[in-house]
Design a protein around this motif. Structure first.
Motif, mmCIF file in Angstrom:
data_model
loop_
_atom_site.group_PDB
_atom_site.id
_atom_site.type_symbol
_atom_site.label_atom_id
_atom_site.label_comp_id
_atom_site.label_asym_id
_atom_site.label_seq_id
_atom_site.Cartn_x
_atom_site.Cartn_y
_atom_site.Cartn_z
ATOM 1 N N SER A 5 0.850 -1.181 0.000
ATOM 2 C CA SER A 5 0.000 0.000 0.000
ATOM 3 C C SER A 5 0.888 1.234 0.000
ATOM 4 O O SER A 5 1.863 1.293 0.743
ATOM 5 N N SER A 11 -5.501 5.293 -4.028
ATOM 6 C CA SER A 11 -5.981 4.247 -3.124
ATOM 7 C C SER A 11 -6.872 3.284 -3.890
ATOM 8 O O SER A 11 -7.510 3.652 -4.880
ATOM 9 N N ALA A 12 -6.929 2.059 -3.402
ATOM 10 C CA ALA A 12 -7.841 1.084 -3.985
ATOM 11 C C ALA A 12 -9.267 1.615 -3.858
ATOM 12 O O ALA A 12 -9.634 2.177 -2.829
ATOM 13 N N TYR A 16 -9.772 -4.503 -2.296
ATOM 14 C CA TYR A 16 -8.570 -5.164 -2.820
ATOM 15 C C TYR A 16 -7.337 -4.367 -2.442
ATOM 16 O O TYR A 16 -7.432 -3.223 -2.002
ATOM 17 N N SER A 17 -6.175 -4.970 -2.634
ATOM 18 C CA SER A 17 -4.895 -4.323 -2.341
ATOM 19 C C SER A 17 -4.305 -3.734 -3.608
ATOM 20 O O SER A 17 -4.580 -4.218 -4.709
ATOM 21 N N GLN A 18 -3.451 -2.723 -3.453
ATOM 22 C CA GLN A 18 -2.751 -2.179 -4.615
ATOM 23 C C GLN A 18 -1.834 -3.234 -5.230
ATOM 24 O O GLN A 18 -1.656 -3.266 -6.443
ATOM 25 N N THR A 28 0.409 -6.714 -9.205
ATOM 26 C CA THR A 28 -0.293 -5.459 -8.955
ATOM 27 C C THR A 28 -1.751 -5.557 -9.370
ATOM 28 O O THR A 28 -2.111 -6.318 -10.276
ATOM 29 N N SER A 29 -2.555 -4.755 -8.725
ATOM 30 C CA SER A 29 -3.916 -4.539 -9.201
ATOM 31 C C SER A 29 -3.829 -3.558 -10.363
ATOM 32 O O SER A 29 -2.825 -2.856 -10.530
ATOM 33 N N GLN A 31 -4.073 -0.329 -12.537
ATOM 34 C CA GLN A 31 -3.958 1.096 -12.229
ATOM 35 C C GLN A 31 -4.625 1.892 -13.338
ATOM 36 O O GLN A 31 -4.372 1.669 -14.518
ATOM 37 N N VAL A 60 3.440 1.919 -7.303
ATOM 38 C CA VAL A 60 3.059 0.688 -6.604
ATOM 39 C C VAL A 60 4.218 -0.301 -6.643
ATOM 40 O O VAL A 60 4.546 -0.935 -5.635
ATOM 41 N N GLU A 116 -6.430 0.868 -18.318
ATOM 42 C CA GLU A 116 -6.047 0.286 -17.033
ATOM 43 C C GLU A 116 -4.899 -0.677 -17.300
ATOM 44 O O GLU A 116 -4.913 -1.398 -18.300
ATOM 45 N N GLU A 118 -2.129 -3.516 -15.376
ATOM 46 C CA GLU A 118 -1.644 -4.284 -14.227
ATOM 47 C C GLU A 118 -0.354 -4.969 -14.631
ATOM 48 O O GLU A 118 -0.052 -5.096 -15.828
#
Length: 125
Positions: A5, A11-12, A16-18, A28-29, A31, A60, A116, A118
């Motif tokens: 994080s 922020s998410a 879920y987590s970053q 990674t999630s 972005q 991240v 987006e 990831e």
């Protein structure tokens, strides 16, 4: 397993987590192109949005102990495949190591984003 994080990226916006680090790899999630300081979009065109999404992804990765040059795989989502060439022009400036990649069309992305991204990357030991 370590949850990542950072305030240097948005922020998410859900449960879920970053990113997650497991066995020397960071996952990674996705972005999107939000400015971390305001939560607003960075620009309206695909080039500006791609640039900010990559900058968010980079932050991240740094928080996870990695970097863009350690990325081994990305998945990219575009709401308009007509933006593919402009997106690639921005992407190529940041991902000089040419990681494996999937780039797919998405009907819609969170908050109306045009892009987006990831990544999966190695953690710097």
């Amino acid at each position: 397993m370590r949850i990542v994080s950072t305030d240097a990226a948005p922020s998410a916006i859900g449960p879920y987590s970053q990113a997650i680090v497991q066995n020397g790899i960071v996952y990674t999630s996705g972005q999107i192109p939000l400015l971390p300081s305001t939560g607003e979009f960075a620009g309206g065109n695909i080039s500006e949005q791609a640039e900010q999404a990559i900058k968010n992804l980079a932050m991240v990765l740094v928080a996870a102990g990695s970097s863009l040059d350690r990325v081994i795989k990305t998945t990219c989502y575009l709401t308009n495949m007509g933006d593919f060439d402009a997106f690639n022009a921005v992407y190529a400036r940041y991902f000089t190591g040419k990681p494996a990649r999937s780039c797919v069309a998405a009907l819609a992305l969170p908050r109306g984003a045009a892009v987006e991204i990831e990544a999966v990357a190695l953690v710097i030991e």
